[in-house]
Every structure is written in C-alpha cells, then in structure tokens.
Design an enzyme around this catalytic site. Structure first.
Site, mmCIF file in Angstrom:
data_model
loop_
_atom_site.group_PDB
_atom_site.id
_atom_site.type_symbol
_atom_site.label_atom_id
_atom_site.label_comp_id
_atom_site.label_asym_id
_atom_site.label_seq_id
_atom_site.Cartn_x
_atom_site.Cartn_y
_atom_site.Cartn_z
ATOM 1 N N GLY A 10 0.853 -1.191 0.000
ATOM 2 C CA GLY A 10 0.000 0.000 0.000
ATOM 3 C C GLY A 10 0.880 1.229 0.000
ATOM 4 O O GLY A 10 1.885 1.297 0.712
ATOM 5 N N ALA A 11 0.516 2.223 -0.825
ATOM 6 C CA ALA A 11 1.377 3.400 -0.975
ATOM 7 C C ALA A 11 0.587 4.689 -0.814
ATOM 8 O O ALA A 11 0.761 5.640 -1.550
ATOM 9 C CB ALA A 11 2.100 3.355 -2.314
ATOM 10 N N ALA A 14 0.426 6.443 4.891
ATOM 11 C CA ALA A 14 1.134 5.630 5.880
ATOM 12 C C ALA A 14 2.222 4.788 5.224
ATOM 13 O O ALA A 14 3.337 4.674 5.739
ATOM 14 C CB ALA A 14 0.145 4.731 6.623
ATOM 15 N N GLY A 15 1.903 4.194 4.073
ATOM 16 C CA GLY A 15 2.861 3.340 3.387
ATOM 17 C C GLY A 15 4.072 4.125 2.903
ATOM 18 O O GLY A 15 5.226 3.702 3.067
ATOM 19 N N PHE A 113 -11.340 22.492 14.647
ATOM 20 C CA PHE A 113 -12.025 21.298 14.160
ATOM 21 C C PHE A 113 -12.858 20.739 15.304
ATOM 22 O O PHE A 113 -12.629 21.081 16.461
ATOM 23 C CB PHE A 113 -10.982 20.258 13.708
ATOM 24 C CG PHE A 113 -10.983 20.011 12.224
ATOM 25 C CD1 PHE A 113 -10.983 21.068 11.336
ATOM 26 C CD2 PHE A 113 -10.982 18.717 11.711
ATOM 27 C CE1 PHE A 113 -10.979 20.845 9.960
ATOM 28 C CE2 PHE A 113 -10.975 18.483 10.341
ATOM 29 C CZ PHE A 113 -10.976 19.540 9.471
ATOM 30 N N GLN A 233 -16.845 5.234 11.632
ATOM 31 C CA GLN A 233 -17.232 6.638 11.670
ATOM 32 C C GLN A 233 -18.098 6.990 10.467
ATOM 33 O O GLN A 233 -17.722 6.715 9.326
ATOM 34 C CB GLN A 233 -15.995 7.521 11.661
ATOM 35 C CG GLN A 233 -16.348 8.990 11.645
ATOM 36 C CD GLN A 233 -15.182 9.837 12.119
ATOM 37 O OE1 GLN A 233 -14.261 10.076 11.361
ATOM 38 N NE2 GLN A 233 -15.221 10.252 13.362
ATOM 39 N N HIS A 235 -19.397 10.102 8.600
ATOM 40 C CA HIS A 235 -19.104 11.530 8.520
ATOM 41 C C HIS A 235 -20.404 12.279 8.306
ATOM 42 O O HIS A 235 -21.214 11.894 7.466
ATOM 43 C CB HIS A 235 -18.127 11.806 7.364
ATOM 44 C CG HIS A 235 -17.465 13.140 7.457
ATOM 45 N ND1 HIS A 235 -18.143 14.308 7.232
ATOM 46 C CD2 HIS A 235 -16.197 13.491 7.768
ATOM 47 C CE1 HIS A 235 -17.312 15.327 7.394
ATOM 48 N NE2 HIS A 235 -16.117 14.857 7.724
ATOM 49 N N LEU A 245 -17.082 13.487 0.061
ATOM 50 C CA LEU A 245 -16.905 14.143 1.353
ATOM 51 C C LEU A 245 -16.892 15.661 1.248
ATOM 52 O O LEU A 245 -16.239 16.233 0.378
ATOM 53 C CB LEU A 245 -15.574 13.676 1.953
ATOM 54 C CG LEU A 245 -15.125 14.346 3.256
ATOM 55 C CD1 LEU A 245 -16.018 13.916 4.407
ATOM 56 C CD2 LEU A 245 -13.677 13.994 3.553
ATOM 57 N N GLU A 248 -14.957 18.693 7.159
ATOM 58 C CA GLU A 248 -15.326 19.310 8.419
ATOM 59 C C GLU A 248 -14.809 20.747 8.490
ATOM 60 O O GLU A 248 -15.302 21.564 9.275
ATOM 61 C CB GLU A 248 -14.726 18.487 9.557
ATOM 62 C CG GLU A 248 -15.124 18.956 10.931
ATOM 63 C CD GLU A 248 -14.837 17.887 11.975
ATOM 64 O OE1 GLU A 248 -15.151 16.707 11.716
ATOM 65 O OE2 GLU A 248 -14.305 18.228 13.035
ATOM 66 N N ARG A 281 -18.013 14.170 15.526
ATOM 67 C CA ARG A 281 -18.690 13.687 14.313
ATOM 68 C C ARG A 281 -19.863 12.751 14.579
ATOM 69 O O ARG A 281 -20.884 12.817 13.903
ATOM 70 C CB ARG A 281 -17.679 12.968 13.409
ATOM 71 C CG ARG A 281 -16.713 13.933 12.799
ATOM 72 C CD ARG A 281 -15.707 13.263 11.904
ATOM 73 N NE ARG A 281 -14.885 14.289 11.283
ATOM 74 C CZ ARG A 281 -13.854 14.041 10.488
ATOM 75 N NH1 ARG A 281 -13.520 12.793 10.217
ATOM 76 N NH2 ARG A 281 -13.176 15.020 9.960
ATOM 77 N N HIS A 346 -17.334 6.716 6.539
ATOM 78 C CA HIS A 346 -16.141 7.508 6.270
ATOM 79 C C HIS A 346 -14.854 6.837 6.698
ATOM 80 O O HIS A 346 -13.859 6.876 5.980
ATOM 81 C CB HIS A 346 -16.275 8.858 6.987
ATOM 82 C CG HIS A 346 -15.134 9.799 6.735
ATOM 83 N ND1 HIS A 346 -14.702 10.114 5.462
ATOM 84 C CD2 HIS A 346 -14.332 10.493 7.580
ATOM 85 C CE1 HIS A 346 -13.692 10.974 5.551
ATOM 86 N NE2 HIS A 346 -13.435 11.203 6.811
ATOM 87 N N GLU A 370 -5.024 3.488 8.331
ATOM 88 C CA GLU A 370 -6.420 3.137 8.619
ATOM 89 C C GLU A 370 -6.631 1.642 8.751
ATOM 90 O O GLU A 370 -7.539 1.200 9.452
ATOM 91 C CB GLU A 370 -7.359 3.714 7.543
ATOM 92 C CG GLU A 370 -8.829 3.594 7.972
ATOM 93 C CD GLU A 370 -9.804 4.248 7.008
ATOM 94 O OE1 GLU A 370 -9.371 5.092 6.208
ATOM 95 O OE2 GLU A 370 -10.996 3.911 7.063
ATOM 96 N N ARG A 381 -13.238 8.790 15.960
ATOM 97 C CA ARG A 381 -12.044 9.561 15.604
ATOM 98 C C ARG A 381 -12.360 11.043 15.486
ATOM 99 O O ARG A 381 -13.360 11.413 14.874
ATOM 100 C CB ARG A 381 -11.488 9.073 14.269
ATOM 101 C CG ARG A 381 -10.300 9.874 13.781
ATOM 102 C CD ARG A 381 -9.713 9.302 12.517
ATOM 103 N NE ARG A 381 -10.571 9.448 11.354
ATOM 104 C CZ ARG A 381 -10.700 10.571 10.645
ATOM 105 N NH1 ARG A 381 -10.038 11.655 10.981
ATOM 106 N NH2 ARG A 381 -11.499 10.608 9.583
#
Lengths: 609, 280
Positions: A10-11, A14-15, A113, A233, A235, A245, A248, A281, A346, A370, A381
């Site tokens: 996965g890129a 995080a990856g 937020f 979650q 949203h 999306l 927020e 949320r 979400h 995630e 979250r």
C-alpha cells in the site's frame, strides 16, 4: 522471487511514510501497491492534520481531546505517542515542501475542528490529503525507493505454528495486474501493511472503490486479531448522491447546518448546545439523521450545510475545493446556495491489532494507517487525527521494521493464554464455508523463509487458477452489492439487534454464494474482474467481524449506537472487541482498554459538547 | 448523552414521522410509475474494446451498451453499470470517483475528461456516449493505457523539494508565494493534458504540460534557493522542454483541475529568457 529487506504493502500516506523511514534507517525497501501511489485514497482527505504547534497548545491537550473524543476506548500509550510525535512530523512535511496554507507571518495555518480544545488543525486548503500524498511520493522518488505499482497483494506468507503469537511473516504474494504474473516477495526484515480503509463494505461511503480492506482481511486470516471493528465513523457531511466528502473544515470555518424549518438544529434541539456544528462527528451524524427521521429533513434524506455567509474571499482561500466538489457532484454553487449533506460511511476506527511500534502479534508483520488499530481513535475519531496517525505510526513502523529499537511496547498484542471470551448468541452460523484456506495453513511451521513464500505462491496460484477455470457460477459484483446494501441498511449510524442478526444471515448467505463464484474474464491482462473477485472475499470477512462486534457490544459508545442500549456502560465495556480467525470460525474475545498514560490516568467522563 | 434517539418522540395527531412516511410512499409510487414509462430511456454507451490475449478482442472494436439513464449519472457510473450488469470483462481504471485520484482520464465524445467528473447530461450529445482510451498512449486493454511514459516524464523534472540546506524547524512562506504556486500543486497526474497535446504526440521526448507544470511548482516555490532555481531552469530549457510548446492551449482546455498549464509554460519561457539575458 523478489527480495527486499522491508516490503510495504500500500502506498498511501502511511505506506509512503513507512517506506521513507525504513530507507532512512538504511534498509532496502520496496512499495507494493495495487494502484499507482498518487492514486491512493489519502489524496481525498480534505480537512487537515492535528498537531500542537503553537504557544497555548500542548501535546497533553491534544492527547486529552483525543481520549475524550474516543469515548475512552483509545489506548493512552498510543494516544500520547500520536500527540507527542505529531508536531515534528508535521514540520517534517513542511520541510519536504508541502504547500500548507499560511498565516500573514508566513507560518503554517491552523484552524478549529470538531472536538478540539484549541485550533490545532494544520491544513492545505481543503485538499490537505492530496498535498500530503504528493509530497510524500515526491520524497520516495527523490530517494529512488522501488515501487511495484499495479501489483495486487493477494496473501501473506506466514508460518503455521498453532499459536498465532509464534508465527512469522516472511513475505507476500503479489499479482501483477498488467500481466497476470503471480510472484513471491521475500522480506528479510518485515512486511508493513498500509492498505487503508475498508469503505467498500458499505454502499454510501466517502471511500474510494479500491478501499476493500485487503490488508485487514489478510492479517486476520493469518491469525492477527481484528480490533474494535464495530466502530465505524459516519461523517456528517457527505453529498447525498455520491458519498463525496464535504470537509469538516466547512464547519470549522463557521458553516452552519439547518433543517427544513430553517432551524439551526444542533442548538434548537439540544444535540450540542455548546459546540453546535462543531461537536464530535458521531454527535452531528446522529443529530442529522434524527432530524430526517422526525420529518425535518429535505427529501426525507438530508439536511443543509450553508457556508455563504463566510464570504467569497474566505471560501476561496480555505475551502475552494469544496466549491468544485459541490458543483461537480451535486450541481450546487456553494457561493450562492447551501449544500445538501447527509451522514456517510467515512472511516474505520478498528482494524489490525498493533502496538505503538506498528507490530502485530506475528513476528515481522506490521500494520499502519487506517487498516491498523493501535488504537488512537477508540470509539470515535476526531477530525484531523487520521493524517497525523499516518505519518507518526508510518514512520515508527518503517524505522522499527528496519531495525531501530524503540524499547518494550506498552501495548500488548496477540491473544493471551486466558482471554475473556464471549460466545455471542447469533442465529446465523458464522465463518467460513467449504474447504477454505487461511494464510497460515501451509503446514510449514518454522520452514525456511523462501519455502514459506513459495508455498504461499503455490496456494494462491491454485486459488486463482480455480477461479479462472470455472465456467459458470455467481459473479462477485452481485455478492458485493448485496453485502454493501445490507450493511448500509442495518449496520449504519443507528443499530438494532434484529437488524444486526439479519445482516449476519445475509453474510452467511453471501458466503455460500461466494463458494460458487467465478470470473467471466479469462484474460491474464489487466483482469479487474479477477481482482475484484478476490477483494470481495475480503469484504465478506470484514463485514462479518464488524457486524459480530456490533451485536456483541450492547452499549452506546462513540460512534456505536444501539437502540436497545442507550447508555455507555463503563463497568462492563471499557474494553476492546477482538475477533480472531480460529480455523475459520470467528472467535470473539476482549482486551481491557489502557487508560494509564505517562503521568496521568484518563478518567472516563460523560462527553458533552 | 446529548443525542435523542429517533423513537423517543411523542405521538400526536400531526406526527411528522407518519407524514414523512406517507410522503415517502407517494414519491416511491411516483418513481415506480415513471420508471415503467421511461424504461426505454437509456444511454447508448459505445466503448472501445481490445485485449491482446482474447481471440475475439484482438481486433479493436466498439461494443454498445444500453445503460438505464439516471439523474446525475456520470460516464464512470455508466461504465460501472455496464461492467457489473452486462460484461464483467469491461476494463478501465477508477478509484476515488471524486476527481482526485486521476485514474479515470478517458477520451469521451472526442475530448479528454475524467469519467467520474463528467455528467452525461452535460455532454453535447448525451444520447450516445463514446468512450475511448486516452489517445497517443499504448492501449493495454479496453480503456486502460500504458502510463509509464507519462510517469517517466514527470520524474525527469526532478519532482521533489530540494532546498540548498536542510531547514531547521518551520520554514516561512508568504501567502503570496503560496498563492503563486497554488494552481500548479493541484495536478493529479491523470495524463489528460499530455494526451491532448499535439506536440507531445509528435515528439516523444517533449516533457509535456504536466511535467513542466511540476517544474513550475518547484521553480516558483521561494523555499528553494536561487542555485536550485537555476538548475531547474536548465532542465526545462533543454531541447525538448518549454520551447517545444506552441501555445495551442489544448492542455489547458482539458485539465480537470483547471490548471492554467499553457500560461505556466509561457511564464517559464519568460524566466528562461530573463535568465539568459542576465548571462548576456
């Protein structure tokens, strides 16, 4: 067979961050991704990155807000690590050239937020994820890190000791989407799963079509527990027709929500008398649906989000992307009209159980982002906390896999010898159908790594050949669509016992039909039919664990609302829901939540906004 | 807890929920009757097909699908419907369906567009939608084209931030400078511009609009030093760089993120001239 020290699957954010960290630690690292890195879903994140950067704010406040937001289901060591490491990581992104929005004095901007006691959300317009993703990918290119793009990882190569805690991961099985070639990838030091979300379990989701939870399902079948899967979650502001999306950030900048009566319902009906639209949320999502259910929604479906009063200049400066999305996908001009919004799937708070170094209970197997549950988000979250998770834990996992010693973890992983077990009473039988295969059933305990990888490749080759040789049966699209529909109907914002039971029946039924699945496209070239068929299996396993968790947790915590149980039960439920793949039977057990931080204990309090 | 459950309302004569359900039923009936009336209302989707491995698809052809028309339907929606209901071997890239991943750039009714961003009703001839792979790229299968060349060109401009020295702590950047590079940072690497460019079609080595725009993004970022700026200018000034552009504006026309690509290329040409004048 391909060979590297560290393999990152996965890129997305995080990856990429993990790969850069492993590379900086001196490892030979490669990214394996079913998309091209810049196509990853991190690019769709809009709002921002929380980090305590300024005077008047502190990591302790960030940690406190996060624990409160999680409804006391976050583990304090993970939450504190997130809050402590976020500032340096955000500044690192800035140093790599990320085009953050700026204050008059040239410093990076921050905005309020939901659920935050300080405006600590750093952002780049309303397209923060796009800039984060591209900035990280640029650094990967700069370092010459190898990327296997459009390679779909179908399974892990894991040894087969009886106790998952004693297993080792030696690599992965990759399928080259362009050519149909199946190949083993051997990892000398570690495999890091960074496969992102699992939104395709639902049919109204902000998630990309690629977000099928592959990493979660693969780790689960290899023996790693899934943690807190019922916490999804929803949203509060997604466009009704597509699930796209609306950040927020719109509410953060002062956008208001109203119903058909023109009432600002967050205040009028007492959902969040203090914070209004900027409540957490889960609170806003339930408020909107309650409005709709009580007849004050537009078209019985949505409410309105208005940002016109913010003025054109501010909107163009900070929320321009929202104007494009509203226009392209809903035909609404946000400068002239309010936007229709409704809650949509979400984010998955739960996922692969890891500790704060990104390690799972299987030696050499890590998970971040995630797909992982470390757990920082607990029951809910906070907006702006997903992106810091990617970079903080991505970096830590990459460094750890490449050999850096972070000391003993405070969070335990893997099923203990005597876990608190729960036999949930379901009317549907669960788990696998037929002679199913798990990642760790090759009978190769403690074999040499290459043999383990080769055996895994062989098993996957058999599976794929079977699917391609079969001439008729059920097509995956039908099964996938049925699962998405039942999950959206029954395991959504509001949950009831009967409906959850019904969903388990539907999943059982889908499993049986999946036994007869076949791939109509017989080509080895770019066979998306085959890829989606393999993904659909992952969706099934995830949907089941999610629904089981939702049925078992008979309380109301964070995003998990139960009709028959309208209170948070701290005496009983300050614990994580764990699901283990026990020879094909999902097994439910619990692990206590860790509320003890570095210097303090987070005492559960009622959440009010 | 600060929320209400939907079932806590008291019953009264004007129960809004009952009214709502009634209205909902009426609408459902309306929808059902209109569905029968307009059962014939379909979009004719003509899709390019090719697979090097499958005998009857080795010769490129067009397949026609009749997809039920829906309010707000995009070209991507129609393709997905055709794939999931009529022919699961129909192959195309797509992921985010919100115009940010850049994977579904296609040739739709004769121009480069993102499938997910294109409403069928907004097309000139919305009864027949013709979908082809991006021109000037090798076709892998059906609507999927080879992107390697595009990625190579992007990478050839050294698309990464490289200041003269490692910054210590937060660097400052003025709002004006951030605004200056803003549009250039929006590129999603979809490849539409490259596909629409006549020059790129004729000169395989031409950097192309996306890569030059990427160079622009770093060239004008004040956080990089002067030396680096000079190096970047050398890259874009090369034989197959900015001077190849003949300002036909086709890239700007098709860019799904509204990046003023031609303008950016012209601006870099001016920078190159200014820099050469200095040496002279």
């Amino acid at each position: 067979m391909y060979e590297h020290d560290v393999l990152v699957v996965g890129a997305g954010g995080a990856g990429l961050r993990a790969a850069i960290a492993a590379h900086e630690e001196g490892a030979d690292v490669a990214l394996v991704t079913k998309l091209h890195p810049v196509r990853s879903h991190t690019g769709a994140a809009e709002g921002g990155i929380n980090a305590a950067l300024r005077n008047g704010d502190s990591w302790q406040d960030h940690a406190y807000d996060t624990m409160k937001g999680s409804d006391y289901l976050g583990d304090a060591p993970a939450v504190e690590t997130l809050a402590q490491d976020a500032p340096e990581n955000v500044i690192q992104l800035e140093n790599w050239g990320m085009p953050f929005s700026r204050e008059d004095d040239g410093r990076v901007s921050q905005r309020p937020f939901g659920g935050l006691s300080f405006p600590r959300t750093t952002y780049a317009g309303a397209e923060t994820g796009h800039h984060l993703l591209h900035t990280l990918y640029e650094q990967v290119v700069k370092r010459g890190i190898e990327v296997y793009d459009e390679w779909y990882v179908t399974n892990l190569a894991v040894t087969d000791e009886d106790d998952p805690n004693e297993r080792s991961c030696h690599g992965i099985v990759g399928y080259d989407v362009q050519t149909g070639e199946l190949a083993g990838f051997h990892a000398n030091d570690g495999v890091i799963l960074a496969t992102g979300g699992m939104g395709q379990v639902f049919d109204h989701t902000t998630n990309a079509v690629a977000n099928t939870g592959d990493g979660v399902a693969m780790a689960y079948r290899a023996g790693v527990p899934m943690e807190d899967m019922e916490f999804i979650q929803f949203h509060p502001t997604t466009l009704p027709s597509t699930g796209v999306l609306i950040s927020e950030g719109v509410r953060g900048e002062g956008g208001i929500l109203y119903n058909t009566e023109g009432e600002r319902f967050m205040f009028e009906y007492g959902y969040a008398t203090n914070d209004g639209e900027l409540a957490s949320r889960d609170v806003v999502a339930r408020a909107e649906l309650t409005e709709v259910n009580e007849g004050r929604g537009f078209e019985d479906e949505y409410v309105m989000l208005d940002m016109r009063h913010l003025g054109e200049e501010r909107i163009l400066d900070r929320l321009e992307n929202i104007l494009h999305l509203a226009e392209d996908f809903e035909g609404v001009d946000g400068l002239e009209e309010p936007m229709p919004v409704k809650p949509g799937h979400h984010y998955a708070m739960g996922g692969i159980e890891t500790n704060e170094h990104g390690q799972t209970c299987i030696d050499g197997l890590y998970a971040v982002g995630e797909c992982a549950c470390v757990s920082v988000h607990g029951g809910n979250r906070l907006g702006g906390n997903a992106l810091p998770e990617l970079i903080v834990f991505g970096k830590r996992a990459g460094s750890h896999a490449a050999g850096r010693d972070f000391g003993e973890p405070k969070i335990q992983t893997g099923k203990p010898a005597n876990p608190e077990l729960e036999d949930i009473d379901t009317t549907a039988s669960l788990g696998t159908v037929g002679d199913d295969e798990a990642a760790a059933d090759g009978g190769l305990a403690a074999a040499d790594p290459e043999t383990v990888v080769n055996a895994a490749v062989e098993r996957e080759d058999d599976r794929i050949t079977r699917l391609l040789e079969k001439d008729e049966g059920t097509q995956h699209a039908e099964i996938r669509s049925d699962i998405q529909k039942t999950m959206t109907a029954n395991v959504n914002v509001f949950r009831e016992e009967d409906a959850l039971e019904e969903t388990l029946h539907d999943i059982r039924d889908a499993r049986e039909r999946y036994e007869d699945v076949y791939v109509a496209d017989k080509s080895r070239t770019f066979n998306t039919d085959l890829q989606h068929t393999l993904e659909t299996r992952n969706i099934l396993d995830i949907a089941e664990a999610l629904t089981m968790g939702a049925l078992a947790r008979d309380e109301f915590r964070g995003a998990h609302w139960r009709k028959e149980h309208q209170e948070r039960k701290d005496d009983e439920w300050l614990k994580h829901t764990m699901v283990s793949w026990n020879d094909g039977e999902p097994e439910l057990w619990y692990r206590p939540v860790i509320l003890d931080g570095e210097n303090k204990t987070y005492e559960p309090k009622e959440r009010s906004y | 807890m600060s929320t209400q459950s939907p079932d806590t309302q008291t019953e009264s004569e004007t129960d809004p929920q009952a009214e709502r359900l009634e209205r909902k039923e009426e609408r459902a009936e309306e929808a059902a009757s209109s569905a029968t009336e307009t059962a014939e209302d379909t979009v004719e989707l003509k899709v390019f097909r090719y697979d090097p491995e499958i005998a009857d698809k080795q010769e490129p052809r067009f397949d026609t699908f009749h997809v039920p028309r829906k309010q707000g339907m995009t070209v991507l929606d129609a393709l997905m419907h055709a794939r999931d209901h009529f022919d699961s071997s129909l192959t195309f890239r797509h992921s985010c369906r919100q115009a940010v991943c850049g994977s579904d750039a296609l040739f739709i009714n004769g121009s480069q567009r993102l499938g997910c961003q294109t409403q069928i009703q907004d097309l000139n001839n919305s009864d027949t939608v013709r979908v082809e792979p991006l021109p000037h790229a090798d076709v892998v299968k059906d609507l999927v084209v080879e992107m390697e060349h595009f990625y190579d060109q992007m990478e050839s401009v050294e698309p990464y931030f490289s200041p003269n020295e490692e910054p210590e702590g937060e660097q400052l950047q003025s709002r004006e400078n951030r605004e200056k590079i803003k549009m250039s940072t929006r590129c999603i690497w979809c490849g539409a511009c490259m596909s629409s460019c006549n020059i790129a079609a004729g000169d395989n080595e031409y950097l192309g609009p996306a890569a030059i725009n990427k160079a622009y993004r770093f060239y004008f970022d004040d956080r990089e030093g002067d030396d680096r700026q000079q190096e970047r200018l050398e890259i874009i000034e090369q034989e197959h760089g900015v001077w190849r552009c003949q300002t036909q504006f086709s890239c700007t026309t098709v860019c799904p993120k509204d990046i003023p690509l031609t303008e950016h290329i012209q601006e870099l040409k001016r920078e190159a001239v200014k820099s050469n004048l200095k040496f002279w």
